[in-house]
Design an enzyme around this catalytic site. Structure first.
Site, PDB file in Angstrom:
ATOM      1  N   HIS A  53      30.417 -83.444  20.382  1.00  0.00           N
ATOM      2  CA  HIS A  53      30.718 -84.349  21.506  1.00  0.00           C
ATOM      3  C   HIS A  53      31.943 -83.891  22.302  1.00  0.00           C
ATOM      4  CE1 HIS A  53      27.603 -87.063  20.348  1.00  0.00           C
ATOM      5  NE2 HIS A  53      28.150 -87.334  19.175  1.00  0.00           N
ATOM      6  N   ASP A  67      21.121 -83.088  15.852  1.00  0.00           N
ATOM      7  CA  ASP A  67      21.881 -84.282  15.492  1.00  0.00           C
ATOM      8  C   ASP A  67      21.242 -85.465  16.218  1.00  0.00           C
ATOM      9  OD1 ASP A  67      24.998 -84.998  14.537  1.00  0.00           O
ATOM     10  OD2 ASP A  67      24.247 -86.292  16.145  1.00  0.00           O
ATOM     11  N   HIS A  89      22.594 -87.875  17.739  1.00  0.00           N
ATOM     12  CA  HIS A  89      23.277 -88.219  18.985  1.00  0.00           C
ATOM     13  C   HIS A  89      23.164 -87.054  19.965  1.00  0.00           C
ATOM     14  CE1 HIS A  89      25.219 -90.509  15.736  1.00  0.00           C
ATOM     15  NE2 HIS A  89      25.333 -91.474  16.636  1.00  0.00           N
ATOM     16  N   ASP A 107      22.057 -87.155  10.881  1.00  0.00           N
ATOM     17  CA  ASP A 107      22.074 -88.609  11.016  1.00  0.00           C
ATOM     18  C   ASP A 107      20.747 -89.162  11.522  1.00  0.00           C
ATOM     19  OD1 ASP A 107      22.633 -87.225  13.273  1.00  0.00           O
ATOM     20  OD2 ASP A 107      24.506 -88.249  13.727  1.00  0.00           O
TER      21      ASP A 107
END
Lengths: 559, 437
Positions: B113, B152, B154, B241
């Site tokens: 991120h 991932d 996200h 995740d």
């Protein structure tokens, strides 16, 4: 007075030590078929009737377990394994009689799938019908919770003649190694029990009413009576005797490299602050990786009698040995012949040595002295290079905390201990090469005294060693001692300090009655970690891990 | 399952057992504790074709190749970030020198991120460890075409931001639809900067996508696009995740799904990103990925509570995913004809971004200007104003920078003055030069 006996492959060495001094020493040929007669011969040489009543302890280092495995003279072992999910059972296929059963425990020690008793019954019956009487029982994560191993032990009952439980072998996590260690322990236990029985008889006959110890692979001593349960611990105790001998005779407190240069191989070991390093998980024997706590040694195929040959114009040394040096009647040129030509040693027939190096000298278009010098230097370079690589590997060992990575202590050797036949001739050259070619400076040569019987001295003065691993899980309210599977309840506020205290106390208890020579054992904490257990973003407890050990070491020095 | 060809696999395992964002934060000390237990208990480090390496410690110079850090690189990181990035660098080194066939950096904290400009931490990330690794590879092993497949849960918004204008770095992100999960971005039409159209690919997946959905995207979309892009190196940002037990997300992927995905994608380098189900998922997903990378049998790696019937995805999810795949592929097919329409006669294009740093609570307003260029990714200049009071200007020359973009960039940095800015930066990704004033 103490007796140390090292039953080696070629010779059985024995020493009598009194107040840190070697009073008597002897070397007798090892009779492999009748080990006891070798023991008897060696003991009779150094201890007469006047000595025996004054003896305080006797320590043996034996290759009986190692030899049995190397020569594959082992018993058939039935392995009952509760493997749970993870690695494919097919990757654990080096065992003729292994059966994978239902049942699994997870990393927290929780049962995830129960055992299937009917299935286990069937497998045990099958083993017995095949005449397999030695059973090994191993569960994945059994050091976190041995419940399945205990249940299977019950199912076996008294139907087998001997049973080993995996979690008793070590507190370390490593399922394939736990299986290997359990297997080896069971495979040699009958042989070892016979050996231990005859040693006990022998002592009785000699009128020795004193503690008898056996040397373990980690350089520690273990009581004979206790060793019957853990014969695997005596595997690969040979190199340990040599390393402990160096430790006892040099009494050093510095980082060091130790070399034991033999005829065929050179064994390398490393000391940190005078303490020999241990294998991170356990020793490897015959390609089997185990959880047997052992000294970290590296063996390379270079020795005084290695065959010297030319390979595309390059001098190649070893790894084979084809008999003794040419000067002593061997067929091939060896580093020993080169040393004879250079006048570094005076053994055998120098003419034969010169003659053996002739073809090499001619191919290289060099004179005899130059050729011998090149062979000698190359031999020392190979040893120096292997020692340097070994040191590098140890210094680059992965660590898992930022603190450890930033403050990583590097081993910087200041002493080079060299033992074995060509020690005195080779040590200065190895020291020089370490400095000039590998940048290992200030590593000064020491040739320990009595090095020809260092192994027996090492055994004689070995301290009792042990380790203990504890997992305290305050969320589950359980403290588990990995090595014996005992579990006790703990309160929710149990701390890391509490765990360390319990771990030290239990370890002290474990060795309290086993060594009359160490009143206060030197216990050190080798791992201590504490983690939060968080459920839904709230701390639900702590997961605390502690490992303590009694450091390998000598009960005294020896001059 | 037949054993595939064994591979030499490097493992850089750095669980940072003494570092956390805060005591109950998902990104905390024991995140990889049970993974370590599983890896040790399975004896994975004993395989002859698995090699464990110690991470190195990344330097400010390594960070400055990938980021503009305000006020400077060492102010926005702790040692843990330098080691985590260093672990990724070590993984790359071992692969590029041929010491191993592939490598997995099992490190924390994560980084995907973290964007080009760094004022602080967002989404538990301070600096982008994949980007630092990619720029390290290019500065040490020559220019490479690189594909990053971010699995991932996200959106990999940081990696996308850093390579938005780079035609030689393909960023594909598979993630839970931004309308239902942080950071709320990563839609299909985000397709790359004007000089790099088609090298940013986003596949937002509906909640409750299972193994089947992910593997369909890999087979039908990722692998064909990789075939056309022809990268020298494939990197997997291997966040875990998407697992059915993850506390922060709503997906249904299992350890088997992860291992199979890894086997099909066959990345040269995998880097751990997120994954916060530390007890029920990570031990199994990581063991599965390590075995898959090493070419070993992973068919027995299963979570204790694994039940494929409960994880089956709904027919509507399957349909949605199929439609999205078609949509992305249509875009991909006409990527070469888009530029004319999008740019027209403009000499440069602007993006205005409002970025919120949720971990550090910083707000940033940013304007990014890219020079339209047919010869390279194009000169980028950035103005950024943060709630910390830092106002900065940055000039970024892309890798393989053309002479025109270089001349204009150097002139722009030379002309810039500290008046309204308290920091001015110059990053030359071709020559590896970083300046600030």
């Amino acid at each position: 007075m103490i007796i140390g006996i090292d039953v080696g492959g070629t010779h059985t060495d024995a020493v009598l030590i009194d107040k840190g001094k070697v009073i008597k020493k002897t070397k007798v040929p090892t009779n492999h078929d009748r080990l006891l007669s070798s023991l008897l011969d060696a003991t009779n040489e150094i201890a007469d009737k006047t000595i025996i009543p004054r003896l305080e302890r006797i320590v043996l280092s034996t290759t009986i377990s190692t030899n049995a495995i190397v020569q594959n003279k082992i018993d058939r072992v039935g392995l009952l394994v509760a493997s749970g999910p993870g690695l494919s059972p097919e990757s654990i296929n080096a065992y003729p009689d292994i059966r994978f059963l239902a049942g699994s425990i997870n990393h927290r020690g929780r049962e995830m799938e129960p055992l299937n008793h009917a299935e286990a019954d069937r497998v045990v019956a099958d083993f017995l019908s095949k005449g397999i009487k030695n059973i090994g029982i191993v569960g994945k994560f059994s050091t976190r919770n041995p419940q399945h191993e205990f249940e299977l032990r019950k199912i076996v009952g008294d139907k087998a003649c001997h049973v080993t439980l995996g979690h008793r072998m070590s507190g370390h996590l490593n399922f394939p190694r736990r299986i290997a260690t359990t297997f080896l322990n069971e495979a040699i236990c009958n042989l070892y029990q016979r050996f231990a029985g005859s040693v006990a008889d022998f002592a009785l006959k000699q009128g020795m009413n004193i503690p008898i110890y056996i040397l373990k692979a980690d350089g520690g001593a273990m009581e004979l009576a206790r060793s019957i349960e853990f014969p695997a611990q005596t595997i690969l105790s040979g190199p340990a005797a040599s390393v402990m001998g160096i430790m006892a005779t040099t009494n050093s407190r510095v980082d060091a490299i130790a070399l034991d240069i033999g005829g065929t191989t050179t064994d390398i070991s490393i000391f940190a602050d005078g303490v020999p390093l241990l294998e991170p998980f356990g020793v490897t024997i015959e390609g089997r990786k185990t959880l047997i706590r052992g000294l970290r040694t590296r063996s390379i195929g270079i020795g005084g009698d290695s065959v010297v040959a030319l390979n595309e114009g390059n001098i190649q040394i070893g790894p084979n040995r084809e008999g003794p040096a040419a000067a002593l009647g061997g067929q091939f040129p060896t580093p020993t012949d080169a040393m004879i030509v250079l006048g570094l040693t005076r053994i055998g027939d120098p003419q034969k040595a010169i003659h053996s190096l002739m073809p090499i000298a001619e191919s290289l278009h060099c004179d005899m002295q130059e050729t011998a010098r090149m062979i000698f230097t190359e031999t020392c370079r190979r040893i120096a290079s292997a020692a340097f690589q070994f040191l590098n590997e140890i210094n680059n060992k992965p660590v898992y905390t930022i603190q450890a990575l930033l403050t990583d202590r590097k081993i910087a050797p200041h002493s080079l201990y060299v033992v074995g036949g060509p020690a005195e001739q080779m040590a200065p050259e190895i020291e020089r090469l370490l400095e000039t070619e590998f940048d290992v400076c200030d590593c000064k040569t020491h040739i320990p005294v009595n090095y020809e019987i260092a192994n027996a001295i090492g055994a004689a003065l070995a301290r009792t060693t042990a380790e203990l691993t504890i997992l305290a899980d305050t969320e589950r309210g359980i403290l588990t001692i990995a090595e014996d599977g005992s579990q006790v309840s703990i309160p929710a506020n149990f701390t890391l300090a509490d765990t360390i205290q319990v771990c030290c106390e239990r370890l002290r208890e474990k060795i309290r009655h086993t060594d009359d020579f160490v009143r206060e054992p030197e216990i050190e904490v080798i791992e201590s970690q504490e983690f939060n257990i968080v459920d839904d973003f709230c701390t639900a407890g702590k997961n605390i891990r502690v490992k303590t050990q009694v450091k390998p070491g000598s009960i005294g020095e020896c001059k | 399952m037949a054993t595939k060809k064994l591979k030499k696999t490097g493992l850089i395992f750095f669980p940072a057992f003494d570092w956390a964002i805060s005591p109950t934060h998902p990104e905390r000390e024991e995140r990889l504790l049970y993974t370590q237990d599983q890896v040790f208990e399975e004896g994975l480090l004993d395989f002859d074709n698995i090699y464990e390496y110690k991470p190195q410690i990344a330097t400010a110079e390594d960070i400055n190749r990938a980021h503009i850090c305000v006020p400077d690189a060492l102010s926005v990181v702790t040692e843990s970030h330098l080691i985590s990035a260093g672990g990724a660098i070590t993984a790359a080194q071992k692969v590029l020198t041929g010491e191993v066939d592939n490598a997995f950096a099992l490190v924390r904290p994560p980084g995907h991120h973290a964007m080009l400009v760094v004022h602080g931490a967002r989404g538990f990330c301070n600096v982008n460890i994949e980007a630092i690794m990619i720029e390290y590879i290019r500065s040490h092993y020559g220019h490479k075409r690189i594909a990053v497949v971010d699995t991932d849960c996200h959106h990999g918004d940081g990696t996308q931001d850093i390579y938005w204008n780079d035609p030689d770095t393909l960023c594909i992100s598979l993630h839970q639809d931004g309308r239902t999960l942080y950071p709320g971005t990563g839609f299909i039409n985000d397709f790359g900067g004007p000089n790099a159209l088609g090298t940013t690919i986003n596949v937002p997946l509906p909640p409750e996508t299972s193994d089947e959905g992910y593997l369909t995207v890999i087979d039908r979309l990722v692998l064909p696009i990789l075939d056309e892009f022809k990268p020298d190196i494939v990197i997997n940002s291997a966040g875990q995740d998407n697992h059915y037990s993850d506390p922060l997300t709503n997906m249904r992927v299992s350890a088997q799904g992860y291992a199979t995905l890894n086997a099909r994608l066959a990345p040269d380098i995998a880097v751990l990103e997120g994954g916060y189900s530390i007890e029920r998922a990570l031990p199994y997903t990581n063991a599965g990925i390590i075995l898959a990378m090493a070419g070993l049998d992973y068919s027995h790696v299963r979570e204790p509570d694994y039940n494929p019937d409960l994880l089956r995805q709904d027919a509507s999810v399957t349909r949605t995913i199929a439609e999205e795949i078609d949509q992305v592929l249509r875009l991909w097919d006409c990527r070469r004809n888009m530029k004319k329409k999008l740019v027209g006669d403009a000499r440069c294009m602007r993006r205005n971004k409002n970025i919120y740093y949720d971990t550090d609570g910083i707000r940033e307003q940013q304007t990014e200007t890219v020079r339209i260029c047919d010869d390279c990714g194009g000169l980028v200049t950035i103005e950024s104003f943060a709630s910390t009071g830092n106002n900065i200007f940055a000039v970024i020359l892309p890798s393989r920078c053309c002479p025109e973009c270089r001349a204009e960039g150097e002139e722009s940095y030379g002309r810039s003055k500290r008046g309204k800015y308290n920091h001015i930066y110059f990053q030359d990704r071709t020559a590896g030069i970083f300046l600030s004033k």
